[in-house]
Design a protein around this motif. Structure first.
Motif, PDB file in Angstrom:
ATOM      1  N   ASN A   1      48.849  33.284  45.244  1.00 51.84           N
ATOM      2  CA  ASN A   1      48.680  34.479  44.514  1.00 51.84           C
ATOM      3  C   ASN A   1      47.185  34.875  43.574  1.00 51.84           C
ATOM      4  O   ASN A   1      46.919  35.735  43.434  1.00 51.84           O
ATOM      5  N   LYS A   2      46.457  33.642  43.944  1.00 49.09           N
ATOM      6  CA  LYS A   2      45.399  33.684  43.043  1.00 49.09           C
ATOM      7  C   LYS A   2      44.277  34.541  43.863  1.00 49.09           C
ATOM      8  O   LYS A   2      44.128  34.524  44.868  1.00 49.09           O
ATOM      9  N   LEU A   3      43.543  35.516  42.911  1.00 48.98           N
ATOM     10  CA  LEU A   3      42.567  36.225  43.354  1.00 48.98           C
ATOM     11  C   LEU A   3      41.096  35.537  42.882  1.00 48.98           C
ATOM     12  O   LEU A   3      41.256  35.054  41.457  1.00 48.98           O
ATOM     13  N   ILE A   4      40.119  35.612  43.547  1.00 47.77           N
ATOM     14  CA  ILE A   4      38.889  35.258  43.038  1.00 47.77           C
ATOM     15  C   ILE A   4      38.202  36.537  43.092  1.00 47.77           C
ATOM     16  O   ILE A   4      37.690  37.231  44.072  1.00 47.77           O
ATOM     17  N   PHE A   5      37.366  36.736  41.911  1.00 43.37           N
ATOM     18  CA  PHE A   5      36.632  37.928  41.745  1.00 43.37           C
ATOM     19  C   PHE A   5      35.112  37.736  41.777  1.00 43.37           C
ATOM     20  O   PHE A   5      34.648  36.659  41.238  1.00 43.37           O
ATOM     21  N   GLY A   6      34.433  38.523  42.342  1.00 44.96           N
ATOM     22  CA  GLY A   6      32.892  38.635  42.221  1.00 44.96           C
ATOM     23  C   GLY A   6      32.389  38.989  40.802  1.00 44.96           C
ATOM     24  O   GLY A   6      33.601  39.450  40.138  1.00 44.96           O
ATOM     25  N   THR A   7      31.233  39.182  40.575  1.00 42.71           N
ATOM     26  CA  THR A   7      30.869  39.532  39.332  1.00 42.71           C
ATOM     27  C   THR A   7      30.472  40.970  39.219  1.00 42.71           C
ATOM     28  O   THR A   7      30.212  41.572  38.230  1.00 42.71           O
ATOM     29  N   GLY A   8      30.478  41.629  40.451  1.00 39.67           N
ATOM     30  CA  GLY A   8      30.247  42.866  40.480  1.00 39.67           C
ATOM     31  C   GLY A   8      29.154  43.365  40.567  1.00 39.67           C
ATOM     32  O   GLY A   8      28.022  42.951  40.434  1.00 39.67           O
ATOM     33  N   THR A   9      29.118  44.875  41.115  1.00 34.26           N
ATOM     34  CA  THR A   9      27.660  45.407  41.327  1.00 34.26           C
ATOM     35  C   THR A   9      27.899  46.752  40.484  1.00 34.26           C
ATOM     36  O   THR A   9      28.815  47.523  40.336  1.00 34.26           O
TER      37      THR A   9
ATOM     38  N   LEU B   1      57.859  42.597  47.400  1.00 32.72           N
ATOM     39  CA  LEU B   1      57.399  42.529  48.302  1.00 32.72           C
ATOM     40  C   LEU B   1      56.382  43.195  48.808  1.00 32.72           C
ATOM     41  O   LEU B   1      56.415  44.451  48.654  1.00 32.72           O
ATOM     42  N   ASP B   2      55.164  42.439  48.977  1.00 29.35           N
ATOM     43  CA  ASP B   2      54.034  43.308  49.186  1.00 29.35           C
ATOM     44  C   ASP B   2      52.916  42.506  50.099  1.00 29.35           C
ATOM     45  O   ASP B   2      52.759  41.170  49.711  1.00 29.35           O
ATOM     46  N   ARG B   3      52.629  43.220  51.365  1.00 27.47           N
ATOM     47  CA  ARG B   3      52.127  42.301  52.262  1.00 27.47           C
ATOM     48  C   ARG B   3      50.532  41.946  51.661  1.00 27.47           C
ATOM     49  O   ARG B   3      50.046  41.090  51.836  1.00 27.47           O
ATOM     50  N   TYR B   4      50.323  42.477  50.727  1.00 25.69           N
ATOM     51  CA  TYR B   4      48.635  42.263  50.437  1.00 25.69           C
ATOM     52  C   TYR B   4      48.699  41.604  48.847  1.00 25.69           C
ATOM     53  O   TYR B   4      47.597  41.309  48.289  1.00 25.69           O
ATOM     54  N   ASN B   5      50.013  41.532  48.252  1.00 25.12           N
ATOM     55  CA  ASN B   5      50.012  41.087  47.043  1.00 25.12           C
ATOM     56  C   ASN B   5      48.872  42.112  46.160  1.00 25.12           C
ATOM     57  O   ASN B   5      48.068  41.602  45.387  1.00 25.12           O
ATOM     58  N   GLU B   6      49.011  43.323  46.399  1.00 26.44           N
ATOM     59  CA  GLU B   6      48.377  44.129  45.638  1.00 26.44           C
ATOM     60  C   GLU B   6      48.549  44.100  44.040  1.00 26.44           C
ATOM     61  O   GLU B   6      49.598  43.965  43.831  1.00 26.44           O
TER      62      GLU B   6
ATOM     63  N   PRO C   1      40.354  47.308  36.264  1.00 26.73           N
ATOM     64  CA  PRO C   1      39.899  47.649  37.659  1.00 26.73           C
ATOM     65  C   PRO C   1      41.087  48.486  38.368  1.00 26.73           C
ATOM     66  O   PRO C   1      42.127  48.295  38.099  1.00 26.73           O
ATOM     67  N   VAL C   2      40.591  49.371  39.101  1.00 33.12           N
ATOM     68  CA  VAL C   2      41.454  50.005  40.008  1.00 33.12           C
ATOM     69  C   VAL C   2      41.139  49.987  41.702  1.00 33.12           C
ATOM     70  O   VAL C   2      39.771  49.976  41.986  1.00 33.12           O
ATOM     71  N   SER C   3      42.127  49.476  42.519  1.00 29.35           N
ATOM     72  CA  SER C   3      41.913  48.977  43.875  1.00 29.35           C
ATOM     73  C   SER C   3      41.393  50.348  44.621  1.00 29.35           C
ATOM     74  O   SER C   3      42.107  51.460  44.663  1.00 29.35           O
ATOM     75  N   LEU C   4      40.519  50.119  45.384  1.00 30.11           N
ATOM     76  CA  LEU C   4      39.969  51.060  46.205  1.00 30.11           C
ATOM     77  C   LEU C   4      40.402  50.810  47.894  1.00 30.11           C
ATOM     78  O   LEU C   4      40.935  51.533  48.711  1.00 30.11           O
ATOM     79  N   THR C   5      40.272  49.634  48.130  1.00 31.04           N
ATOM     80  CA  THR C   5      40.620  49.139  49.647  1.00 31.04           C
ATOM     81  C   THR C   5      41.263  48.003  49.757  1.00 31.04           C
ATOM     82  O   THR C   5      40.678  46.955  48.761  1.00 31.04           O
ATOM     83  N   ILE C   6      42.016  47.253  50.473  1.00 31.70           N
ATOM     84  CA  ILE C   6      42.428  46.105  50.713  1.00 31.70           C
ATOM     85  C   ILE C   6      42.414  45.760  52.313  1.00 31.70           C
ATOM     86  O   ILE C   6      43.033  46.641  52.971  1.00 31.70           O
ATOM     87  N   MET C   7      41.916  44.857  52.747  1.00 32.98           N
ATOM     88  CA  MET C   7      41.826  44.460  54.240  1.00 32.98           C
ATOM     89  C   MET C   7      42.402  42.928  54.445  1.00 32.98           C
ATOM     90  O   MET C   7      42.045  41.906  53.613  1.00 32.98           O
ATOM     91  N   THR C   8      43.156  42.657  55.372  1.00 32.09           N
ATOM     92  CA  THR C   8      43.211  41.316  55.756  1.00 32.09           C
ATOM     93  C   THR C   8      42.289  40.889  56.913  1.00 32.09           C
ATOM     94  O   THR C   8      41.543  41.786  57.139  1.00 32.09           O
ATOM     95  N   PHE C   9      42.264  39.889  57.296  1.00 37.23           N
ATOM     96  CA  PHE C   9      41.422  39.061  58.272  1.00 37.23           C
ATOM     97  C   PHE C   9      41.480  39.974  59.604  1.00 37.23           C
ATOM     98  O   PHE C   9      40.368  40.126  60.369  1.00 37.23           O
ATOM     99  N   SER C  10      42.399  40.678  59.921  1.00 35.04           N
ATOM    100  CA  SER C  10      42.581  41.230  61.324  1.00 35.04           C
ATOM    101  C   SER C  10      41.931  42.764  61.058  1.00 35.04           C
ATOM    102  O   SER C  10      41.685  43.555  62.005  1.00 35.04           O
ATOM    103  N   GLU C  11      41.561  43.289  59.950  1.00 34.28           N
ATOM    104  CA  GLU C  11      40.956  44.665  59.808  1.00 34.28           C
ATOM    105  C   GLU C  11      39.605  44.629  59.537  1.00 34.28           C
ATOM    106  O   GLU C  11      39.263  43.715  58.608  1.00 34.28           O
TER     107      GLU C  11
END
Lengths: 115, 111
Positions: B97-105, A98-103, B44-54
């Motif tokens: 659940n699929k993520l689409i990645f950029g090529t990075g900077t 259960l994860d809002r962001y699917n992190e 990769p290590v996550s730094l930030t995650i935002m939804t459309f409302s953030e």
């Protein structure tokens, strides 16, 4: 260490050989993903498991590739009859139920070199 | 076609300076946008995650912004350190659940 682990970290093989990689996700993460990353590119999705069920496979996953997650915990990715084009970093990631962001939490990767 | 484009491809800055990395996406439907840091030879290590409302989120010296209308995001790094040298990847989550990645900077911080 409670992160995602992958084994081996590096694999050098000759063209035509079979290789198998292992991924141990974070405990109790029911989703597991495999990605492939070539130099200078972002990771590309290969396949996805929810528990032991393989729910999605990319076109990139040719017939020579097979992935399993038999008990819904660790997963293996096997490449048969390796080709030089298979040389890449193979990344595994897991995410909790259960994860809002699917992190997704990534492992360190397995670097494959096909000679 | 779902795409994530990043600029610049590479960047060199001096230690202590600030920098801003850009990301444009054409992913639809859009679920969330994340920035990852990837050290050479590591995952990769996550730094930030935002939804459309953030529209902004910070993690220490990293601040990400999101404009869902223009489909643009930026990652601002303040007071850079040598350990910030890495590839920074913009990733967009779609409806599944699929993520689409950029090529990075690729960022290099020099003393």
């Amino acid at each position: 260490d409670t992160g995602v682990s992958q084994d081996p970290r590096h694999k050098i093989t000759k063209r035509g050989q079979n290789v198998t990689f292992r991924c141990d996700p974070i405990s109790e993460h029911n989703r597991l993903y495999w990605y492939r990353q070539t130099l200078g590119q972002g990771p590309e999705f290969l396949t996805y498991f929810q528990n032991e069920a393989q729910l999605e496979k990319s076109r990139l996953l040719s017939d020579r590739f097979s992935a399993e997650r038999p008990k819904g915990s660790f997963s293996t990715l096997e490449i048969q009859r390796t080709e030089q084009g298979d040389s890449a970093m193979y990344l595994c990631a897991s995410s909790p139920r259960l994860d809002r962001y699917n992190e997704q939490f990534f492992g360190p990767g397995t670097r494959l070199t096909v000679l | 076609k779902n795409q994530v484009e990043q600029s610049p491809q590479s960047l060199i800055i001096l230690e202590g300076k600030n920098c801003t990395l850009q990301c444009n996406y054409t992913v639809s439907p859009f679920s969330n946008l994340r920035w990852y840091k990837q050290d050479t030879g590591r995952g990769p290590v996550s730094l930030t995650i935002m939804t459309f409302s953030e529209n902004t989120k910070s993690n220490g010296r990293y601040t990400a912004t999101l404009d869902a209308d223009t489909k643009q995001s930026s990652l601002h790094i303040t007071a850079s350190q040598l350990s910030d040298s890495a590839s920074y990847i913009c990733v967009v989550g779609g409806a599944t659940n699929k993520l689409i990645f950029g090529t990075g900077t690729l960022l290099a911080v020099q003393p």
